[in-house]
Design a protein around this motif. Structure first.
Motif, PDB file in Angstrom:
ATOM      1  N   PHE A 123      -6.627  -0.771   5.577  1.00 35.19           N
ATOM      2  CA  PHE A 123      -6.218  -2.137   5.147  1.00 35.19           C
ATOM      3  C   PHE A 123      -5.022  -2.520   5.710  1.00 35.19           C
ATOM      4  O   PHE A 123      -4.818  -3.593   6.312  1.00 35.19           O
ATOM      5  N   LEU A 124      -4.176  -1.669   5.634  1.00 39.16           N
ATOM      6  CA  LEU A 124      -2.759  -2.029   6.159  1.00 39.16           C
ATOM      7  C   LEU A 124      -2.532  -2.359   7.502  1.00 39.16           C
ATOM      8  O   LEU A 124      -2.189  -3.319   8.046  1.00 39.16           O
ATOM      9  N   GLN A 125      -3.606  -1.721   8.375  1.00 41.70           N
ATOM     10  CA  GLN A 125      -3.783  -1.625   9.878  1.00 41.70           C
ATOM     11  C   GLN A 125      -4.342  -2.964  10.065  1.00 41.70           C
ATOM     12  O   GLN A 125      -3.932  -3.621  11.115  1.00 41.70           O
ATOM     13  N   ALA A 126      -5.447  -3.329   9.303  1.00 43.44           N
ATOM     14  CA  ALA A 126      -5.991  -4.646   9.490  1.00 43.44           C
ATOM     15  C   ALA A 126      -5.044  -5.865   9.234  1.00 43.44           C
ATOM     16  O   ALA A 126      -5.210  -6.726   9.997  1.00 43.44           O
ATOM     17  N   LEU A 127      -4.315  -5.697   8.143  1.00 46.80           N
ATOM     18  CA  LEU A 127      -3.260  -6.815   8.205  1.00 46.80           C
ATOM     19  C   LEU A 127      -2.116  -6.800   9.175  1.00 46.80           C
ATOM     20  O   LEU A 127      -1.850  -7.835   9.571  1.00 46.80           O
ATOM     21  N   ALA A 128      -1.743  -5.628   9.554  1.00 49.97           N
ATOM     22  CA  ALA A 128      -0.901  -5.771  10.746  1.00 49.97           C
ATOM     23  C   ALA A 128      -1.377  -6.265  12.178  1.00 49.97           C
ATOM     24  O   ALA A 128      -0.572  -7.124  12.411  1.00 49.97           O
ATOM     25  N   GLU A 129      -2.648  -5.862  12.299  1.00 47.55           N
ATOM     26  CA  GLU A 129      -3.231  -6.685  13.475  1.00 47.55           C
ATOM     27  C   GLU A 129      -3.368  -8.072  13.223  1.00 47.55           C
ATOM     28  O   GLU A 129      -3.357  -8.806  14.173  1.00 47.55           O
ATOM     29  N   ARG A 130      -4.004  -8.561  11.890  1.00 42.96           N
ATOM     30  CA  ARG A 130      -4.304  -9.974  11.762  1.00 42.96           C
ATOM     31  C   ARG A 130      -2.694 -10.810  11.858  1.00 42.96           C
ATOM     32  O   ARG A 130      -2.781 -11.878  12.258  1.00 42.96           O
ATOM     33  N   PHE A 131      -1.622 -10.222  11.088  1.00 40.84           N
ATOM     34  CA  PHE A 131      -0.650 -10.979  11.022  1.00 40.84           C
ATOM     35  C   PHE A 131       0.607 -10.761  11.960  1.00 40.84           C
ATOM     36  O   PHE A 131       1.530 -11.459  11.861  1.00 40.84           O
TER      37      PHE A 131
END
Length: 472
Positions: free
Chosen positions: A21-29
């Motif tokens: 989840f944190l990786q997905a946030l980092a990639e999106r934002f």
């Protein structure tokens, strides 16, 4: 009566935050995402005295789409999300008590449209009240809700804030007309319109206002504006006792004087404010008042209040005749909390508020003052007493558990008294974490269970600011 309870006893263990989840946030934002400890700690505390571990990450939203995407990812992984405005709340609203991430709305601070003819403005949630009034100053209009702190409009709507002007202009409940809201599923809905009234369906705007981030995240807010008054006059008046000051207020309100602001400051607080703001106010209970209207109307209001004050031995009635003098006095009042904290270095303040019907204000206030005096705990007292709302701040040494116990006991007794007199456990701070136990006493088990049913229906995963208002 439900005694104040440690939130650690009310909350389940923090939920896991998957690395995916944190990786997905980092990639999106990208640069709008941070997991730095200093950033997380800043977003994991408010101005209250409660503490919890910080959120796992912070997303700096810049658009409605950003909020949607963050919430959708959180829903996918079952991770809590906590909206963050200016960080000025007092009852633990921002604490990551069940883990999760913080969504900072501070960059969403634009005025979207001003409809001067209809006396409305639509803004993004991160704009603060001072920024809003600065942006619209050339229109001849202003937004009057003033909780003291330079809070964000979204946060003020979420906590149903009010403040010093509420006696004349009402609270956020009366002044929010419409909202754009991101739901727990990441959908966008709109509630309300710019019309002054509506009979169309459930009043979802009122449901959302005061929901403290537990039912949706606000991405647009439409509020009422008011014409700048033709004349403004402020005055201070000292009294021999708190009772005399309160009786003056009660009589003023019962006579229907349309006073704009009337603030009570007790002698303890006057001393603290004098030291902090370099003022020389008489160190007695005082009322700080403001009158809005036409020059003739303002003069008439002031004369009536001055006559009432004389009946209760009010003295040293002094006028602040220039905008600079008025600003200096109101800034000192708004800084009373910080003045109090500075008066006892290293202390923590348990700040609490209640609101009672104006006819019961003296009964509630005087008994509460007597209890605080007898306790030996240093405290300050200020109040928007024109609408029956007042605040105690108990100044405690965090290294002395007995002082916190005493402060919580005083808070418990104050709230119990307010409820017995037909009042509420919180007039404007909100429930957050600290007053969860009192909500049942005020509303009853049936009403709180109805609130839980609404929460479950709108947020079945319980990811929107969980652990606030009531336990699920």
């Amino acid at each position: 009566m439900n005694a104040p309870t440690s939130f650690h006893q009310l909350q389940p263990a923090p939920r896991p935050v998957p690395e995916a989840f944190l990786q997905a946030l980092a990639e999106r934002f990208g640069s709008q995402y941070s997991a730095a400890l200093a950033v997380r700690e800043q977003h994991g505390r408010d101005e209250g005295s409660l503490q919890a571990p910080p959120p796992a990450a912070v997303v700096f939203a810049e658009s409605t789409q950003d909020v949607q995407d963050a919430v959708r990812l959180a829903a996918q992984y079952g991770v809590p999300v906590i909206p963050y405005g200016a960080g000025s709340s007092l009852e633990g609203h921002l604490l990551a008590v069940q883990g999760g991430i913080s969504i900072d709305m501070g960059r969403m601070n634009r005025v979207l449209s001003v409809d001067a003819d209809d006396l409305t403005v639509t803004v993004q949630p991160g704009i603060t009240r001072k920024q809003l009034n600065e942006a619209i100053k050339d229109t001849g209009l202003f937004f009057p809700i003033d909780p003291g702190a330079d809070a964000s409009i979204g946060g003020m709507a979420a906590t149903r804030a009010s403040g010093t002007n509420a006696v004349r202009y009402g609270t956020m409940r009366e002044n929010v007309l419409a909202l754009e809201v991101v739901t727990a599923r990441g959908e966008v809905i709109r509630t309300g319109t710019r019309a002054k009234k509506s009979s169309a369906g459930y009043d979802l705007t009122r449901l959302m206002v005061g929901s403290e981030g537990t039912l949706g995240l606000f991405t647009e807010v439409t509020v009422r504006l008011y014409p700048l008054p033709e004349a403004v006059s402020a005055a201070i008046c000292s009294f021999p006792t708190i009772e005399a000051a309160v009786r003056t207020v009660i009589q003023t309100i019962q006579l229907g004087v349309p006073i704009a602001r009337v603030e009570l400051i007790d002698a303890n607080s006057v001393r603290m404010v004098n030291a902090h703001s370099k003022l020389r106010l008489r160190e007695e209970p005082l009322l700080l008042m403001e009158f809005h209207g036409s020059p003739a109307g303002v003069q008439e209001q002031a004369e009536v209040v001055q006559d009432i004050a004389r009946e209760w031995d009010g003295n040293a009635f002094e006028w602040a005749t220039t905008p600079e003098e008025r600003t200096r006095l109101w800034t000192a009042r708004h800084n009373a909390y910080f003045a109090a904290v500075q008066s006892r270095p290293g202390c923590k303040a348990i700040s609490t508020d209640t609101c009672v019907p104006i006819s019961r204000l003296a009964d509630c206030l005087l008994d509460s003052v007597a209890e605080a005096d007898a306790s030996g705990i240093p405290y300050f007292l200020v109040g928007h007493v024109g609408d029956g709302n007042f605040h105690f701040g108990y100044l405690l040494d965090p290294a002395v558990p007995a002082e916190r116990e005493t402060a919580e006991r005083l808070n418990h007794q104050l709230v119990a008294r307010a409820l017995r007199l037909g009042g509420t456990c919180t007039g404007e701070h909100g429930v957050g974490v600290h007053k969860m136990g009192f909500l049942v006493d005020e509303a009853g088990e049936g009403a709180v269970e109805m609130m839980r049913a609404i929460k479950r229906a709108l947020d079945p995963q319980n990811i929107l600011n969980p652990g606030k208002i009531f336990a699920l």
